[in-house]
Enzyme design. Structure first.
Site, PDB file in Angstrom:
ATOM      1  N   HIS A  38      86.053   7.023  40.894  1.00 42.59           N
ATOM      2  CA  HIS A  38      84.904   7.648  40.237  1.00 42.59           C
ATOM      3  C   HIS A  38      84.982   7.483  38.722  1.00 42.59           C
ATOM      4  O   HIS A  38      86.069   7.354  38.154  1.00 42.59           O
ATOM      5  CB  HIS A  38      84.871   9.147  40.554  1.00 42.59           C
ATOM      6  N   GLU A 107      77.415   5.000  44.047  1.00 45.24           N
ATOM      7  CA  GLU A 107      76.534   6.112  43.687  1.00 45.24           C
ATOM      8  C   GLU A 107      76.105   5.987  42.232  1.00 45.24           C
ATOM      9  O   GLU A 107      76.880   5.521  41.382  1.00 45.24           O
ATOM     10  CB  GLU A 107      77.244   7.474  43.868  1.00 45.24           C
TER      11      GLU A 107
END
Length: 322
Positions: A38, A107
């Site tokens: 991330h 994402e």
């Protein structure tokens, strides 16, 4: 035989703790470790997001037997696919062949830092091109590639492990299962859906590994475990369309402000009840998943989880295969 992994959730712990936790997980008897890749945490309350590939390199040196995996890396925006292949090959060498490259379509939360998030149809096309590039490079090919989204000019990897780095592709439906069967040795999914296993198998994945991740909130006080799960993991109550499109932690906080503790407890086992945690894992095992990673919610709660997992949880899970 089912194997059980430990999730190094980079959103909830600093890099030095992740490395130390991986070493403790190996001592506890876990078979593999996954690392989330991330740029941001889902929620500000989680508070962390170190660079996953630095963590992976350090973990490879801090462990001896633990298999390692990116869970999962998006190769379409923040990273160019040719660079992802180089990173994966280097990890294969550093780990002595213990590394699996997990890949997914990503994402907005993590990829928008380098530019606008593409429309869903475009990013799926980008992902397919990326898989073709990465697969060829990891197979040792020298390639030139001119696609709709990527250009690669004469790329070749000079440091490859003895055995080709396995690729695991995140799946959610027929198209992604077909990609996993064509380009990967394994699949990754977030729901205990036997149809995904079936589609992957029919698409060429017969005999391949099937990975998943199960969040748990273990501790002696069930109410406290529910509170922490709601504080740290209420984003898990959102559907994938929201998870892939929301842009930053404040957006996730707004989208989940009305999620209740009982909503989170309905999807994450909370408290000391062993049977509750085993049942959550058994759903994935019974659906045909072969490699199940456990993530303990809360970065500061790993020291109580790992001894319990070693003494109680892992023996109970391994009894499921008897």
């Amino acid at each position: 035989m089912t194997t059980y992994g430990y999730s190094l959730l980079s959103e909830q712990a600093p890099p030095d703790q992740l490395v130390a936790d991986a070493a403790r997980a190996e001592e506890a008897g876990f078979d593999f470790a996954t690392v989330s890749d991330h740029y941001y945490p889902w929620l500000t309350a989680q508070g962390h997001s170190p660079y996953a590939w630095s963590v992976l390199g350090a973990v490879a040196q801090a462990t001896q037997q633990l298999r390692l995996m990116s869970f999962v890396t998006c190769p379409i925006r923040r990273y160019h696919p040719a660079v992802v292949a180089q990173k994966a090959a280097t990890m294969g060498v550093l780990s002595g062949g213990r590394f699996t490259l997990g890949l997914g379509a990503g994402e907005n939360l993590n990829e928008r830092v380098v530019g606008a998030w593409p429309a869903v149809a475009h990013r799926h096309q980008m992902f397919e091109e990326s898989l073709e590039i990465i697969r060829s490079l990891l197979d040792g090919d020298s390639i030139s590639f001119n696609g709709d989204y990527y250009d690669v000019g004469g790329a070749e990897l000079f440091d490859l492990p003895e055995a080709t780095v396995p690729v695991a592709v995140a799946v959610s439906g027929p198209h992604s299962c077909a990609l996993a069967g064509e380009y990967g040795e394994a699949m990754v999914a977030t729901h205990p859906d036997p149809d995904l296993v079936r589609m992957f198998t029919e698409a060429g994945g017969e005999g391949g590994r099937r990975y998943c991740q199960v969040p748990v909130s273990y501790g002696p006080d069930e109410q406290e475990c529910r509170r922490v799960a709601r504080d740290q993991f209420r984003w898990a109550a959102l559907g994938w369309k929201a998870l892939s499109e929301l842009p930053d932690p404040p957006a996730f906080e707004t989208a989940t402000q009305y999620v209740r503790e009982e909503d989170v407890a309905a999807i994450i086992p909370c408290g000391p009840d062993l049977d509750q945690h085993v049942a959550a894992v058994a759903k994935f095992r019974d659906a045909g998943f072969t490699d199940i990673a456990l993530v303990q919610v809360g970065g500061d709660r790993q020291r109580e989880f790992l001894p319990w997992a070693a003494e109680t949880l892992l023996p109970a899970l391994r009894n499921l295969d008897d």
